[in-house]
Design a protein around this motif. Structure first.
Motif, PDB file in Angstrom:
ATOM      1  N   ALA A   1      11.510  15.157   1.159  1.00  0.00           N
ATOM      2  CA  ALA A   1      10.821  16.390   0.771  1.00  0.00           C
ATOM      3  C   ALA A   1      11.797  17.430   0.224  1.00  0.00           C
ATOM      4  O   ALA A   1      11.418  18.262  -0.601  1.00  0.00           O
ATOM      5  CB  ALA A   1      10.050  16.964   1.958  1.00  0.00           C
ATOM      6  N   SER A   2      13.058  17.358   0.644  1.00  0.00           N
ATOM      7  CA  SER A   2      14.038  18.319   0.127  1.00  0.00           C
ATOM      8  C   SER A   2      14.295  18.114  -1.361  1.00  0.00           C
ATOM      9  O   SER A   2      14.840  18.984  -2.026  1.00  0.00           O
ATOM     10  CB  SER A   2      15.343  18.228   0.922  1.00  0.00           C
ATOM     11  N   ASP A   3      13.877  16.961  -1.903  1.00  0.00           N
ATOM     12  CA  ASP A   3      14.016  16.704  -3.338  1.00  0.00           C
ATOM     13  C   ASP A   3      12.790  17.162  -4.133  1.00  0.00           C
ATOM     14  O   ASP A   3      12.755  17.001  -5.355  1.00  0.00           O
ATOM     15  CB  ASP A   3      14.251  15.211  -3.597  1.00  0.00           C
ATOM     16  N   LEU A   4      11.790  17.683  -3.440  1.00  0.00           N
ATOM     17  CA  LEU A   4      10.597  18.203  -4.123  1.00  0.00           C
ATOM     18  C   LEU A   4      10.835  19.646  -4.546  1.00  0.00           C
ATOM     19  O   LEU A   4      11.660  20.343  -3.948  1.00  0.00           O
ATOM     20  CB  LEU A   4       9.383  18.131  -3.187  1.00  0.00           C
ATOM     21  N   PRO A   5      10.100  20.119  -5.541  1.00  0.00           N
ATOM     22  CA  PRO A   5      10.264  21.514  -5.957  1.00  0.00           C
ATOM     23  C   PRO A   5       9.917  22.487  -4.826  1.00  0.00           C
ATOM     24  O   PRO A   5       9.104  22.187  -3.956  1.00  0.00           O
ATOM     25  CB  PRO A   5       9.264  21.654  -7.110  1.00  0.00           C
ATOM     26  N   GLN A   6      10.532  23.631  -4.888  1.00  0.00           N
ATOM     27  CA  GLN A   6      10.317  24.669  -3.894  1.00  0.00           C
ATOM     28  C   GLN A   6       8.831  25.024  -3.806  1.00  0.00           C
ATOM     29  O   GLN A   6       8.159  25.158  -4.828  1.00  0.00           O
ATOM     30  CB  GLN A   6      11.120  25.917  -4.246  1.00  0.00           C
ATOM     31  N   GLY A   7       8.345  25.141  -2.583  1.00  0.00           N
ATOM     32  CA  GLY A   7       6.958  25.544  -2.364  1.00  0.00           C
ATOM     33  C   GLY A   7       5.978  24.384  -2.293  1.00  0.00           C
ATOM     34  O   GLY A   7       4.823  24.572  -1.940  1.00  0.00           O
TER      35      GLY A   7
ATOM     36  N   LEU B   1       0.116  15.568  -1.810  1.00  0.00           N
ATOM     37  CA  LEU B   1       1.194  16.457  -2.222  1.00  0.00           C
ATOM     38  C   LEU B   1       0.588  17.594  -3.024  1.00  0.00           C
ATOM     39  O   LEU B   1      -0.166  17.353  -3.967  1.00  0.00           O
ATOM     40  CB  LEU B   1       2.219  15.696  -3.063  1.00  0.00           C
ATOM     41  N   ARG B   2       0.893  18.814  -2.617  1.00  0.00           N
ATOM     42  CA  ARG B   2       0.365  20.006  -3.297  1.00  0.00           C
ATOM     43  C   ARG B   2       1.520  20.870  -3.804  1.00  0.00           C
ATOM     44  O   ARG B   2       2.564  20.940  -3.180  1.00  0.00           O
ATOM     45  CB  ARG B   2      -0.500  20.826  -2.344  1.00  0.00           C
ATOM     46  N   ASP B   3       1.264  21.530  -4.940  1.00  0.00           N
ATOM     47  CA  ASP B   3       2.286  22.410  -5.489  1.00  0.00           C
ATOM     48  C   ASP B   3       2.260  23.752  -4.756  1.00  0.00           C
ATOM     49  O   ASP B   3       1.491  23.946  -3.811  1.00  0.00           O
ATOM     50  CB  ASP B   3       2.124  22.574  -7.001  1.00  0.00           C
ATOM     51  N   LYS B   4       3.082  24.695  -5.207  1.00  0.00           N
ATOM     52  CA  LYS B   4       3.206  25.985  -4.510  1.00  0.00           C
ATOM     53  C   LYS B   4       1.942  26.831  -4.585  1.00  0.00           C
ATOM     54  O   LYS B   4       1.798  27.788  -3.842  1.00  0.00           O
ATOM     55  CB  LYS B   4       4.409  26.761  -5.042  1.00  0.00           C
ATOM     56  N   HIS B   5       0.998  26.449  -5.454  1.00  0.00           N
ATOM     57  CA  HIS B   5      -0.272  27.173  -5.556  1.00  0.00           C
ATOM     58  C   HIS B   5      -1.393  26.457  -4.804  1.00  0.00           C
ATOM     59  O   HIS B   5      -2.550  26.876  -4.863  1.00  0.00           O
ATOM     60  CB  HIS B   5      -0.671  27.342  -7.028  1.00  0.00           C
TER      61      HIS B   5
END
Length: 179
Positions: free
Chosen positions: A62-68, A112-116
């Motif tokens: 998960a640390s390789d996923l984009p922030q948020g 998996l969901r993005d920051k929004h």
């Protein structure tokens, strides 16, 4: 000189902070999993150790996923590499025998969901690495659950990361005011 080193260190921290998704792992009846049996350990303590290690694997990915980004995983089954042989150790000592025929496997569902909060990817995965014994061994070849870790990392790189990249490319480009 100290200020330069401090500035370099802060720059490195700032760069790594950009890539920092979060993960939430749920374990669905781990006491019924195919194989998380200990060789010479308390069953409950061993299960807790397996869960902690696997949560670490998912956290590292998960640390390789984009922030948020939020990655929700429900693990529904694990079959560790090898098989426990209660007679091989002699005198009541069991051993986990690792052979080609005892390949590691894991089943899980994920979203998996993005920051929004928009869904980027989801699925039900049934992974099994039938060629786990044919891979080159690295310096961490004695690491506990290394075969399962490698199987998960391979899936992440081949399946999930491309979906994240494809999703990012599909987003409309936001342009700021022109000077």
């Amino acid at each position: 000189m100290r200020k330069i080193l401090l500035l370099c260190g802060l720059t490195v921290l700032a760069t790594t902070a950009v890539q920092a998704g979060e993960v939430k792992v749920t374990w669905q009846e781990p006491e019924k999993f195919t194989d998380i049996r200990p060789a010479n350990d308390n069953r409950k303590a061993y299960r807790a150790r397996v869960i902690k290690k696997f949560e670490g694997f998912f956290t590292d990915m998960a640390s390789d996923l984009p922030q948020g980004y939020q990655w929700d995983i429900t693990v529904t089954d694990i079959d560790l590499a090898g098989d426990v042989d209660y007679f091989a150790g002699g005198a009541g000592n069991a051993l986990r025998i690792v052979k080609d025929i005892y390949s590691p496997a894991i089943k899980f569902n994920y979203v998996l969901r993005d920051k929004h909060g928009e869904e980027v990817a989801n699925g039900e995965e049934k992974l099994r690495d039938m060629s786990f014994m044919q891979q080159l061994r690295s310096s961490n070849s004695n690491e506990e659950f290394r075969y399962e870790k490698q199987m998960l990392q391979d899936w992440f790189k081949k399946e999930l990361q491309p979906k994240v990249e494809q999703y990012a490319q599909s987003l409309p480009k936001v342009s700021g005011p022109t000077p």
